[in-house]
Design an enzyme around this catalytic site. Sequence first.
Site, mmCIF file in Angstrom:
data_model
loop_
_atom_site.group_PDB
_atom_site.id
_atom_site.type_symbol
_atom_site.label_atom_id
_atom_site.label_comp_id
_atom_site.label_asym_id
_atom_site.label_seq_id
_atom_site.Cartn_x
_atom_site.Cartn_y
_atom_site.Cartn_z
ATOM 1 N N GLU A 111 0.824 -1.206 0.000
ATOM 2 C CA GLU A 111 0.000 0.000 0.000
ATOM 3 C C GLU A 111 0.860 1.258 0.000
ATOM 4 O O GLU A 111 0.552 2.234 -0.699
ATOM 5 C CB GLU A 111 -0.918 0.011 1.222
ATOM 6 C CG GLU A 111 -1.880 -1.165 1.289
ATOM 7 C CD GLU A 111 -1.338 -2.316 2.128
ATOM 8 O OE1 GLU A 111 -2.134 -2.910 2.872
ATOM 9 O OE2 GLU A 111 -0.126 -2.616 2.027
ATOM 10 N N CYS B 229 -2.408 -3.287 7.278
ATOM 11 C CA CYS B 229 -1.970 -3.482 8.656
ATOM 12 C C CYS B 229 -2.410 -2.317 9.541
ATOM 13 O O CYS B 229 -2.525 -1.174 9.104
ATOM 14 C CB CYS B 229 -0.458 -3.666 8.724
ATOM 15 S SG CYS B 229 0.517 -2.245 8.177
ATOM 16 N N ALA C 12 11.504 -40.724 -3.849
ATOM 17 C CA ALA C 12 10.241 -41.420 -3.690
ATOM 18 C C ALA C 12 9.847 -41.588 -2.227
ATOM 19 O O ALA C 12 8.670 -41.434 -1.870
ATOM 20 C CB ALA C 12 10.322 -42.781 -4.379
#
Length: 337
Positions: free
Chosen positions: A61, A84, A263
Amino acid sequence: MHGAGGNTGADDARWLAAAARLAARGRPLSRPNPAVGCLIVRDGIVVGRGWTQPGGRPHAEAAALAQAGDAARGATVYVTLEPCAHRAGRGPACSDLLAEAQPARVVIGQRDPDERTRGRGMERLSAAGIAVATLGCPASRASLAGYLTRAERGRPHVTLKLATSLDGAIATAGGESRWITGAAARAHVHSRRAMADAILVGGGTWRADAPGLDVRLPGLEARSPRRLILSRSIEAPGIEVLPAPQAIAGLDAVNYLYVEGGAQTAAAFLAADLVDRIELYRAPIVIGGGAGAIGDIGLASLAAAHGRWHLAERRQLGSDTFEAYRRQGQDQPQDGN
């Protein structure tokens, strides 16, 4: 929803989706802060844009308001996360900056789970006479997947990467695995590594291949993630070793974890229900009798395997196919492209 002003819901969703794509530019260098995107729109024209900068400041912002200047007054601000409300030594609260700039509306894609801000940012904007809309935007939530997974589940967001043949092998029976996929797919893997805070392989993969686990794309080398090994016995100076998948909860400043193999490591994370996204690279080759991509995960029945994964993305990378699957019930994470 609070005051929606003159914009339609479709317009709001479109601009928030654009802000979410912008937020991807901040990932992962915005840590420890989430990567947030912000657009300031006036009469259908973007007059300011910003995303969270490296190290977490300036916030999205603040960057967008600095670019917009006086044009922010009376405009609509689209931001992926609630601005915030807590003041810090590194910069003012974004809700205060917006209150001072006096846009007509602030449209928020996701409420902040941080108790220092949760709801307080919206209240501060409303008290300043600014209309506030909260959309619960899936694109915003997806762009904040790491931050929200940490807040909601107490661990990083985990992506499991697999590269296989058409018959699901990751290597020949003799262990040869370089290279199953082509150059385009391997470059895409490096772009995905660059979006992660940390990358993990199992001890067997580390011993067999000694992988670099870095980013080797021109201009992105500095974005190589932290290297981790899953092992109870291996020693690797300079590299963190985790004894079990659950230990990822204790990783500091890691919101996005990229698990590459092998794996047994893949099986361990799946069995522990710690995988949020599977990214599968499939090469148009058949190996036959090769090493399987995933070990035993303790599946009790075939029925239990269904309904777990949802296709989120598919694309062609040269001759290889890329598919991404997200856990059922979760929003699709951004791919950063």
